[in-house]
Scaffold this motif. Structure first.
Motif, PDB file in Angstrom:
ATOM      1  N   THR A   9       0.804  -1.227   0.000  1.00 45.25           N
ATOM      2  CA  THR A   9       0.000   0.000   0.000  1.00 45.25           C
ATOM      3  C   THR A   9       0.835   1.275   0.000  1.00 45.25           C
ATOM      4  OG1 THR A   9      -0.110  -0.131   2.403  1.00 45.25           O
ATOM      5  CG2 THR A   9      -1.969  -1.050   1.186  1.00 45.25           C
ATOM      6  N   SER A  10       2.140   1.177   0.244  1.00 48.83           N
ATOM      7  CA  SER A  10       2.942   2.395   0.350  1.00 48.83           C
ATOM      8  C   SER A  10       3.164   3.035  -1.023  1.00 48.83           C
ATOM      9  CB  SER A  10       4.313   2.085   0.966  1.00 48.83           C
ATOM     10  OG  SER A  10       5.172   3.196   0.754  1.00 48.83           O
ATOM     11  N   PRO A  11       2.760   4.297  -1.185  1.00 47.89           N
ATOM     12  CA  PRO A  11       2.979   4.962  -2.471  1.00 47.89           C
ATOM     13  C   PRO A  11       4.463   5.255  -2.720  1.00 47.89           C
ATOM     14  CG  PRO A  11       2.141   6.534  -0.860  1.00 47.89           C
ATOM     15  CD  PRO A  11       2.119   5.184  -0.196  1.00 47.89           C
ATOM     16  N   PHE A  12       5.253   5.317  -1.644  1.00 54.17           N
ATOM     17  CA  PHE A  12       6.693   5.548  -1.813  1.00 54.17           C
ATOM     18  C   PHE A  12       7.353   4.274  -2.336  1.00 54.17           C
ATOM     19  CE2 PHE A  12       5.232   8.412   1.568  1.00 54.17           C
ATOM     20  CZ  PHE A  12       5.565   9.624   1.000  1.00 54.17           C
ATOM     21  N   VAL A  13       6.882   3.141  -1.845  1.00 55.01           N
ATOM     22  CA  VAL A  13       7.344   1.859  -2.404  1.00 55.01           C
ATOM     23  C   VAL A  13       6.938   1.776  -3.871  1.00 55.01           C
ATOM     24  CG1 VAL A  13       6.979  -0.633  -2.378  1.00 55.01           C
ATOM     25  CG2 VAL A  13       7.317   0.600  -0.228  1.00 55.01           C
ATOM     26  N   ASN A  35       5.814  -5.295   6.840  1.00 55.42           N
ATOM     27  CA  ASN A  35       4.850  -4.369   7.447  1.00 55.42           C
ATOM     28  C   ASN A  35       5.600  -3.509   8.456  1.00 55.42           C
ATOM     29  OD1 ASN A  35       2.950  -3.015   8.893  1.00 55.42           O
ATOM     30  ND2 ASN A  35       1.702  -4.815   9.398  1.00 55.42           N
ATOM     31  N   PRO A  36       5.839  -2.224   8.132  1.00 61.10           N
ATOM     32  CA  PRO A  36       6.647  -1.403   9.039  1.00 61.10           C
ATOM     33  C   PRO A  36       5.981  -1.189  10.397  1.00 61.10           C
ATOM     34  CG  PRO A  36       5.716  -0.053   7.282  1.00 61.10           C
ATOM     35  CD  PRO A  36       5.371  -1.472   6.963  1.00 61.10           C
ATOM     36  N   PHE A  37       4.670  -1.444  10.460  1.00 50.74           N
ATOM     37  CA  PHE A  37       3.948  -1.208  11.717  1.00 50.74           C
ATOM     38  C   PHE A  37       3.811  -2.472  12.573  1.00 50.74           C
ATOM     39  CE2 PHE A  37       2.547   2.037   8.713  1.00 50.74           C
ATOM     40  CZ  PHE A  37       2.889   3.175   9.425  1.00 50.74           C
ATOM     41  N   ALA A  38       4.264  -3.608  12.054  1.00 50.25           N
ATOM     42  CA  ALA A  38       4.174  -4.841  12.849  1.00 50.25           C
ATOM     43  C   ALA A  38       5.113  -4.731  14.043  1.00 50.25           C
ATOM     44  CB  ALA A  38       4.543  -6.048  11.989  1.00 50.25           C
ATOM     45  N   GLY A  50      12.837   2.889  10.234  1.00 52.86           N
ATOM     46  CA  GLY A  50      11.679   1.992  10.330  1.00 52.86           C
ATOM     47  C   GLY A  50      10.668   2.176   9.214  1.00 52.86           C
ATOM     48  N   LYS A  51      11.140   2.635   8.054  1.00 57.37           N
ATOM     49  CA  LYS A  51      10.189   2.905   6.965  1.00 57.37           C
ATOM     50  C   LYS A  51      10.501   2.072   5.735  1.00 57.37           C
ATOM     51  CE  LYS A  51       9.121   7.552   8.401  1.00 57.37           C
ATOM     52  NZ  LYS A  51       8.465   8.756   7.997  1.00 57.37           N
ATOM     53  N   VAL A  52       9.447   1.780   4.980  1.00 64.67           N
ATOM     54  CA  VAL A  52       9.609   1.254   3.625  1.00 64.67           C
ATOM     55  C   VAL A  52       9.341   2.412   2.659  1.00 64.67           C
ATOM     56  CG1 VAL A  52       9.024  -1.130   4.140  1.00 64.67           C
ATOM     57  CG2 VAL A  52       7.172   0.469   3.618  1.00 64.67           C
ATOM     58  N   PRO A  53       9.987   2.409   1.506  1.00 67.13           N
ATOM     59  CA  PRO A  53      10.894   1.409   0.971  1.00 67.13           C
ATOM     60  C   PRO A  53      12.296   1.505   1.572  1.00 67.13           C
ATOM     61  CG  PRO A  53      10.756   3.263  -0.559  1.00 67.13           C
ATOM     62  CD  PRO A  53       9.778   3.537   0.552  1.00 67.13           C
ATOM     63  N   ALA A  54      12.974   0.333   1.620  1.00 73.10           N
ATOM     64  CA  ALA A  54      14.403   0.291   1.926  1.00 73.10           C
ATOM     65  C   ALA A  54      15.014  -0.697   0.943  1.00 73.10           C
ATOM     66  CB  ALA A  54      14.630  -0.149   3.365  1.00 73.10           C
ATOM     67  N   PHE A  64      17.683   4.229   1.720  1.00 70.98           N
ATOM     68  CA  PHE A  64      16.279   4.540   1.993  1.00 70.98           C
ATOM     69  C   PHE A  64      15.982   5.961   1.593  1.00 70.98           C
ATOM     70  CE2 PHE A  64      18.129   6.191   5.814  1.00 70.98           C
ATOM     71  CZ  PHE A  64      18.929   5.181   6.321  1.00 70.98           C
ATOM     72  N   ASP A  65      14.678   6.234   1.584  1.00 72.18           N
ATOM     73  CA  ASP A  65      14.046   7.400   1.033  1.00 72.18           C
ATOM     74  C   ASP A  65      13.907   7.156  -0.472  1.00 72.18           C
ATOM     75  OD1 ASP A  65      13.069   9.404   2.760  1.00 72.18           O
ATOM     76  OD2 ASP A  65      13.847  10.867   1.357  1.00 72.18           O
ATOM     77  N   SER A  66      12.665   7.165  -0.912  1.00 69.79           N
ATOM     78  CA  SER A  66      12.415   6.770  -2.310  1.00 69.79           C
ATOM     79  C   SER A  66      13.197   7.593  -3.333  1.00 69.79           C
ATOM     80  CB  SER A  66      10.909   6.794  -2.599  1.00 69.79           C
ATOM     81  OG  SER A  66      10.363   8.066  -2.332  1.00 69.79           O
ATOM     82  N   PRO A  67      13.410   8.922  -3.143  1.00 69.79           N
ATOM     83  CA  PRO A  67      14.188   9.635  -4.173  1.00 69.79           C
ATOM     84  C   PRO A  67      15.601   9.074  -4.334  1.00 69.79           C
ATOM     85  CG  PRO A  67      13.045  11.205  -2.758  1.00 69.79           C
ATOM     86  CD  PRO A  67      12.892   9.860  -2.115  1.00 69.79           C
ATOM     87  N   VAL A  68      16.214   8.682  -3.204  1.00 64.63           N
ATOM     88  CA  VAL A  68      17.571   8.131  -3.251  1.00 64.63           C
ATOM     89  C   VAL A  68      17.565   6.764  -3.936  1.00 64.63           C
ATOM     90  CG1 VAL A  68      19.536   7.402  -1.845  1.00 64.63           C
ATOM     91  CG2 VAL A  68      18.174   9.387  -1.148  1.00 64.63           C
ATOM     92  N   SER A 107      -0.849  13.313   2.238  1.00 63.48           N
ATOM     93  CA  SER A 107      -1.940  12.339   2.161  1.00 63.48           C
ATOM     94  C   SER A 107      -1.700  11.145   3.077  1.00 63.48           C
ATOM     95  CB  SER A 107      -2.122  11.861   0.714  1.00 63.48           C
ATOM     96  OG  SER A 107      -2.340  12.985  -0.118  1.00 63.48           O
ATOM     97  N   VAL A 108      -0.464  10.647   3.096  1.00 58.68           N
ATOM     98  CA  VAL A 108      -0.144   9.547   4.019  1.00 58.68           C
ATOM     99  C   VAL A 108      -0.317  10.053   5.455  1.00 58.68           C
ATOM    100  CG1 VAL A 108       1.724   8.057   4.878  1.00 58.68           C
ATOM    101  CG2 VAL A 108       1.367   8.307   2.409  1.00 58.68           C
ATOM    102  N   GLY A 109       0.070  11.292   5.701  1.00 57.25           N
ATOM    103  CA  GLY A 109      -0.103  11.882   7.037  1.00 57.25           C
ATOM    104  C   GLY A 109      -1.562  11.867   7.473  1.00 57.25           C
TER     105      GLY A 109
HETATM  106  N1  GSH Z   1      10.264   9.980   2.551  1.00 52.40           N
HETATM  107  C1  GSH Z   1      10.107   8.541   2.593  1.00 52.40           C
HETATM  108  C2  GSH Z   1       8.737   8.194   3.162  1.00 52.40           C
HETATM  109  C3  GSH Z   1       8.572   6.693   3.433  1.00 52.40           C
HETATM  110  C4  GSH Z   1       7.357   6.417   4.303  1.00 52.40           C
HETATM  111  O1  GSH Z   1       6.771   7.324   4.909  1.00 52.40           O
HETATM  112  N2  GSH Z   1       6.955   5.155   4.347  1.00 52.40           N
HETATM  113  C5  GSH Z   1       5.847   4.773   5.185  1.00 52.40           C
HETATM  114  C6  GSH Z   1       4.881   3.866   4.437  1.00 52.40           C
HETATM  115  S1  GSH Z   1       3.990   4.796   3.225  1.00 52.40           S
HETATM  116  C7  GSH Z   1       6.341   3.966   6.376  1.00 52.40           C
HETATM  117  O2  GSH Z   1       7.117   3.043   6.201  1.00 52.40           O
HETATM  118  N3  GSH Z   1       5.920   4.339   7.582  1.00 52.40           N
HETATM  119  C8  GSH Z   1       6.289   3.647   8.763  1.00 52.40           C
HETATM  120  C9  GSH Z   1       6.393   4.581   9.926  1.00 52.40           C
HETATM  121  O3  GSH Z   1       6.181   5.795   9.748  1.00 52.40           O
HETATM  122  O4  GSH Z   1       6.721   4.098  11.022  1.00 52.40           O
HETATM  123  C10 GSH Z   1      10.317   7.991   1.185  1.00 52.40           C
HETATM  124  O5  GSH Z   1      10.190   8.746   0.218  1.00 52.40           O
HETATM  125  O6  GSH Z   1      10.652   6.790   1.052  1.00 52.40           O
END
Ligand code: GSH
Length: 201
Positions: A9-13, A35-38, A50-54, A64-68, A107-109
């Motif tokens: 579901t992650s738009p950054f992924v 699942n980053p929230f598990a 603790g975020k995807v994508p990695a 990490f960070d989708s632009p990178v 939007s994710v916020g």
């Molecule tokens: N700026 C990051 C944002 C990544 C992000 O916010 N991923 C969310 C999923 S949409 C996530 O893993 N959140 C887990 C958390 O915030 O703990 C990118 O571009 O990759």
């Protein structure tokens, strides 16, 4: 083999998955559902944020960070496809990517906020996120000519942002009063990189 920690579901992924297809790297990346929230996730061992994508590289380094990640993937080919190497076209692409990422952050916020217990949610925060999204969509509508004439990281990110609005906020209908943006979206949404990565629960 590269390893992508992803969620469906992650738009950054999704930016990264679409980049992989645009760059023809499907056979070079292993997708590892995460699942980053598990509570028991081991994601933070690879991405302390603790975020995807990695993206785990072959030498064990993690991006990490989708632009990178997207720019790294684009650099693996002989010619960059999505990130112009220099000059005005580079700044245009990065600027448009930032516009799309900004819509996604807002939007994710909102989605995250709406998942908190009702009494802890901030209507002010949600309204600010919504207003930022609406303003940015209006600017894109007025300047939609900036989107035509190519498909680079900016266009890819904005397409992912519009699809994310359809996925999470379809009742708000971003197309209303934005016929230029709608026509542009229609013109790119059949690309295999977008068609094959539509978000789903
Ligand atoms: N700026 C990051 C944002 C990544 C992000 O916010 N991923 C969310 C999923 S949409 C996530 O893993 N959140 C887990 C958390 O915030 O703990 C990118 O571009 O990759």
């Amino acid at each position: 083999m590269l390893k992508l920690r992803y969620s469906t579901t992650s738009p950054f992924v999704r930016k990264v998955s679409a980049t992989i297809i645009e760059c023809g790297l499907e056979n070079h990346v292993e997708n590892v559902m995460t699942n980053p929230f598990a509570p028991d996730t081991d994601l933070s061992q690879e991405n302390p944020l603790g975020k995807v994508p990695a993206l785990v590289l072959e030498n064990g380094e993690v991006l990490f960070d989708s632009p990178v990640i997207c720019e790294y993937l684009d650099s693996l080919g002989t010619t960059p496809r999505l990130f112009p190497p220099s000059g005005v076209s580079r700044w245009t692409a990065l600027r448009l990517q930032a516009v799309g990422d900004g819509i996604l952050d807002a939007s994710v916020g909102r989605v995250m906020e709406s998942r908190r217990p009702e009494e802890q949610q901030s209507p002010v925060f949600k309204d600010r996120c919504k207003a930022a999204t609406e303003r940015t969509l209006d600017v894109l509508e007025r300047n939609s000519d900036q989107l035509s004439g190519g498909f680079q990281i900016g266009q890819l990110t904005i397409a992912c942002a519009l699809d994310y609005l359809d996925f999470r906020f379809s009742m708000e209908n971003w197309r209303e009063g934005r016929s230029n943006l709608e026509a542009w979206h229609q013109s790119v949404c059949e690309r295999p990189s977008l068609k094959n990565t539509i978000p789903h629960d």
